[in-house]
Write an enzyme that holds these catalytic residues in place. Structure first.
Site, mmCIF file in Angstrom:
data_model
loop_
_atom_site.group_PDB
_atom_site.id
_atom_site.type_symbol
_atom_site.label_atom_id
_atom_site.label_comp_id
_atom_site.label_asym_id
_atom_site.label_seq_id
_atom_site.Cartn_x
_atom_site.Cartn_y
_atom_site.Cartn_z
ATOM 1 N N LEU A 90 9.281 -21.648 -19.688
ATOM 2 C CA LEU A 90 8.116 -22.511 -19.492
ATOM 3 C C LEU A 90 6.846 -21.986 -20.145
ATOM 4 O O LEU A 90 5.743 -22.238 -19.661
ATOM 5 C CB LEU A 90 7.889 -22.707 -17.980
ATOM 6 C CG LEU A 90 9.092 -23.261 -17.218
ATOM 7 C CD1 LEU A 90 8.776 -23.396 -15.736
ATOM 8 C CD2 LEU A 90 9.531 -24.600 -17.807
ATOM 9 N N HIS A 109 15.816 -30.009 -23.203
ATOM 10 C CA HIS A 109 14.807 -30.726 -22.415
ATOM 11 C C HIS A 109 15.517 -31.772 -21.556
ATOM 12 O O HIS A 109 16.421 -32.471 -22.029
ATOM 13 C CB HIS A 109 13.800 -31.412 -23.331
ATOM 14 C CG HIS A 109 12.690 -32.094 -22.582
ATOM 15 N ND1 HIS A 109 11.672 -31.386 -21.984
ATOM 16 C CD2 HIS A 109 12.451 -33.401 -22.315
ATOM 17 C CE1 HIS A 109 10.851 -32.238 -21.388
ATOM 18 N NE2 HIS A 109 11.306 -33.463 -21.577
ATOM 19 N N ASP A 150 8.111 -29.472 -26.849
ATOM 20 C CA ASP A 150 9.080 -30.575 -26.979
ATOM 21 C C ASP A 150 8.856 -31.412 -28.230
ATOM 22 O O ASP A 150 9.068 -32.622 -28.230
ATOM 23 C CB ASP A 150 9.025 -31.476 -25.731
ATOM 24 C CG ASP A 150 9.198 -30.700 -24.442
ATOM 25 O OD1 ASP A 150 10.006 -29.756 -24.432
ATOM 26 O OD2 ASP A 150 8.516 -31.020 -23.452
#
Length: 201
Positions: A90, A109, A150
């Site tokens: 993270l 993801h 992402d």
């Protein structure tokens, strides 16, 4: 063909890392996990790695991020890393690590990117957003890692249908199963040469 040397980064449980480790032990994946790095000293994945004989260390990312980037880069290089995988890691990676392993860092993801990605979209927050939006389908995505959350090129994706009776926990459970399977399948494609490293976008 030589055994693929993988390093893994994880902040919590590292569910997909565990699936990859199990696939290696089962002889389903010709790879070795040469290093596990977490940014959290209390992360359960550190105990898991050590129990499996995987070299493991904690590199905190709070404070001087450039120092963490230097330490991570050095650790990955020392481990002879060919491919870096993120399993619920993270934190954003630093420029030195990104440059050294460009096209060789993969993240999983828990949604079908580009939807429900970006800063702050992780874990149950993703599934809550998907459920609140009334989506009929969600899934898992493997993508290249760059400087933005992402954002890198999608390498593989797997759909998971949402049932009308599903709550967040049910979606999370099925998406996690899809994530684990998809990551193993993607690494198998790297090992066989179907996907050649580096995987430039």
């Amino acid at each position: 063909m030589k055994t693929l040397r993988i390093a893994a980064l994880a902040s919590n449980n590292g569910s997909s890392l565990r699936a990859i480790a199990e696939a290696i032990v089962a002889g389903e994946l010709d790879a070795t996990i040469s290093l596990l790095v977490s940014n959290r000293l209390s992360a359960p994945v550190l105990d898991y790695a050590r129990a499996c004989g995987i070299p493991a260390l904690c590199i905190p990312t709070k404070g001087i991020e450039s120092e963490a980037d230097e330490k991570l880069h050095a650790a990955l290089m020392d481990a002879g890393t060919e491919l870096v995988i993120l399993s619920g890691y993270l934190r954003r990676l630093g420029p030195k690590t990104l440059s050294a392993f460009e096209g060789r860092i993969l993240n999983v993801h828990p949604a079908l990117l580009p939807k429900y990605g970006g800063a702050g979209m992780y874990g149950r927050k993703v599934h809550e957003a998907v459920l609140d939006a009334g989506e009929p389908v969600t899934g898992a995505t493997i993508h290249l890692v760059d400087a933005d959350y992402d954002h890198g090129r999608v390498i593989a994706a797997k759909e998971v249908r949402i049932n009308t009776s599903d709550d967040v926990a049910a979606i999370e459970r099925r998406v996690m199963q899809a994530e684990c399977a998809l990551f193993v399948e993607t690494l198998q494609r790297v090992v066989t040469g179907e996907l050649s490293l580096p995987l430039y976008g």
